[in-house]
Design an enzyme around this catalytic site. Sequence first.
Site, PDB file in Angstrom:
ATOM      1  N   PHE A  76      -5.993  -2.653  -4.767  1.00 50.87           N
ATOM      2  CA  PHE A  76      -6.934  -1.857  -5.569  1.00 50.87           C
ATOM      3  C   PHE A  76      -6.186  -1.112  -6.668  1.00 50.87           C
ATOM      4  O   PHE A  76      -5.223  -0.385  -6.401  1.00 50.87           O
ATOM      5  CB  PHE A  76      -7.660  -0.847  -4.672  1.00 50.87           C
ATOM      6  CG  PHE A  76      -8.633   0.029  -5.419  1.00 50.87           C
ATOM      7  CD1 PHE A  76      -9.800  -0.496  -5.940  1.00 50.87           C
ATOM      8  CD2 PHE A  76      -8.380   1.384  -5.584  1.00 50.87           C
ATOM      9  CE1 PHE A  76     -10.713   0.307  -6.626  1.00 50.87           C
ATOM     10  CE2 PHE A  76      -9.287   2.202  -6.264  1.00 50.87           C
ATOM     11  CZ  PHE A  76     -10.450   1.658  -6.781  1.00 50.87           C
ATOM     12  N   GLY A  77      -6.629  -1.290  -7.911  1.00 50.60           N
ATOM     13  CA  GLY A  77      -6.028  -0.586  -9.044  1.00 50.60           C
ATOM     14  C   GLY A  77      -6.989   0.449  -9.599  1.00 50.60           C
ATOM     15  O   GLY A  77      -8.178   0.168  -9.786  1.00 50.60           O
ATOM     16  N   TYR A  78      -6.469   1.648  -9.845  1.00 53.91           N
ATOM     17  CA  TYR A  78      -7.312   2.712 -10.416  1.00 53.91           C
ATOM     18  C   TYR A  78      -6.624   3.350 -11.629  1.00 53.91           C
ATOM     19  O   TYR A  78      -7.090   4.344 -12.170  1.00 53.91           O
ATOM     20  CB  TYR A  78      -7.612   3.783  -9.352  1.00 53.91           C
ATOM     21  CG  TYR A  78      -6.352   4.377  -8.743  1.00 53.91           C
ATOM     22  CD1 TYR A  78      -5.683   3.723  -7.708  1.00 53.91           C
ATOM     23  CD2 TYR A  78      -5.799   5.552  -9.233  1.00 53.91           C
ATOM     24  CE1 TYR A  78      -4.515   4.245  -7.171  1.00 53.91           C
ATOM     25  CE2 TYR A  78      -4.636   6.077  -8.704  1.00 53.91           C
ATOM     26  CZ  TYR A  78      -3.999   5.421  -7.671  1.00 53.91           C
ATOM     27  OH  TYR A  78      -2.839   5.931  -7.151  1.00 53.91           O
ATOM     28  N   GLU A 157       6.250   0.611  -8.967  1.00 54.43           N
ATOM     29  CA  GLU A 157       5.724   1.931  -8.593  1.00 54.43           C
ATOM     30  C   GLU A 157       6.720   2.717  -7.749  1.00 54.43           C
ATOM     31  O   GLU A 157       6.320   3.537  -6.924  1.00 54.43           O
ATOM     32  CB  GLU A 157       4.386   1.758  -7.855  1.00 54.43           C
ATOM     33  CG  GLU A 157       3.347   0.960  -8.618  1.00 54.43           C
ATOM     34  CD  GLU A 157       3.063   1.497 -10.017  1.00 54.43           C
ATOM     35  OE1 GLU A 157       3.302   2.693 -10.265  1.00 54.43           O
ATOM     36  OE2 GLU A 157       2.621   0.716 -10.869  1.00 54.43           O
TER      37      GLU A 157
HETATM   38  C1  BEZ Z   1      -2.852   1.277 -10.921  1.00 54.76           C
HETATM   39  O1  BEZ Z   1      -3.997   1.231 -10.609  1.00 54.76           O
HETATM   40  O2  BEZ Z   1      -2.475   0.796 -11.957  1.00 54.76           O
HETATM   41  C2  BEZ Z   1      -1.873   1.923 -10.057  1.00 54.76           C
HETATM   42  C3  BEZ Z   1      -1.975   3.253  -9.815  1.00 54.76           C
HETATM   43  C4  BEZ Z   1      -1.021   3.861  -9.051  1.00 54.76           C
HETATM   44  C5  BEZ Z   1       0.007   3.116  -8.528  1.00 54.76           C
HETATM   45  C6  BEZ Z   1       0.059   1.772  -8.747  1.00 54.76           C
HETATM   46  C7  BEZ Z   1      -0.856   1.152  -9.536  1.00 54.76           C
END
Ligand code: BEZ
Length: 323
Positions: A76-78, A157
């Site tokens: 899941f990306g946010y 990350e």
């Molecule tokens: C993202 O959704 O891009 C994301 C956010 C936090 C950590 C890794 C990916």
Amino acid sequence: MLRYIQNLPLGQSPTAGELAAIGASIYRQFFENVAGAQQLNGERKEPAGSLLEGFDAQPSNQAEHIAATADDVWIFGYGSLVWKADFPYIDRRRGYVCGYKRRFYQHSIDHRGVPERPGRVVTLLPGDVALDRVYGVAYRIAAAQKAQVLGHLDYREKNGYERFNLQFHEYPAATMPIEVIIYMATQANDSYAGHVWQVPCIARQIFTSAGPSGPNREYLFNLSIAMRQLFPDVVDEHLAELVHCVQALIEQEEPALLERAIGEEILSVLHAALDKQQGEQQQQLELELVKRLEALRQRLQAPGTREKLLSQQLQRAAQQTDS
Ligand code: BEZ
């Protein structure tokens, strides 16, 4: 440029006032267009088409069909993953997770900032299960590509994020929840920045930050554009307030700050060229000045310079207010 420089009264040790006038003239002639808010580094514009157009039609980014299996995982990306996934996936869905709030509470020293001037990126804070939702995109990773993709994201990350599992609900029509892997930076990590939570402070940090992945403001605006397109009836107040604040800084403060910063750079180039060429022929001085001004122009266009200049100017203004 040389012809213009040859006509400037540089010959007889100009006074400070004369140098300032010469600097202003050079600024207007050669640098004014560089100072325009959109010129330095360029800004990513809203894409012509909507992200939504291809969203359901092209759910996979793989050239070959890869069949889904029970061993696949969903991520899941946010944050940036909402508008750009830099890994292979075989399906994607819009939706949300419950019980969390998205906040720009994580320092970024390796993507949208640098250690001397960290940017701000998103993480999730625990919230109310019944009230709080974070919208984003879930990507299905084929079992055979799982290790490679998770390895890539773990590395990307590495600055404070950890993996968690949550239930994902599809939008707009809810289906059976899907278990997703989510990267979250907890409040215990070294780059957690939620102790400074005031939106104007975060906005200022975003306004003055850039890193290897580009300007911090681009990250904010891309996320906001993607959220509007993918979830037209959802309001993320924290995101909307930040966009409003950063846009106001760009429109109301950036032009004057950059003009002052570039003016100072031109003056120091003038001083350096005059010092170096003391006692030399006028022609030598002119050539030296042109060389240094060209180098300055290059430097101003390098990624991250705009944010560095803005940060220096704001810091200086704050120091002057304090003293
Ligand atoms: C993202 O959704 O891009 C994301 C956010 C936090 C950590 C890794 C990916």
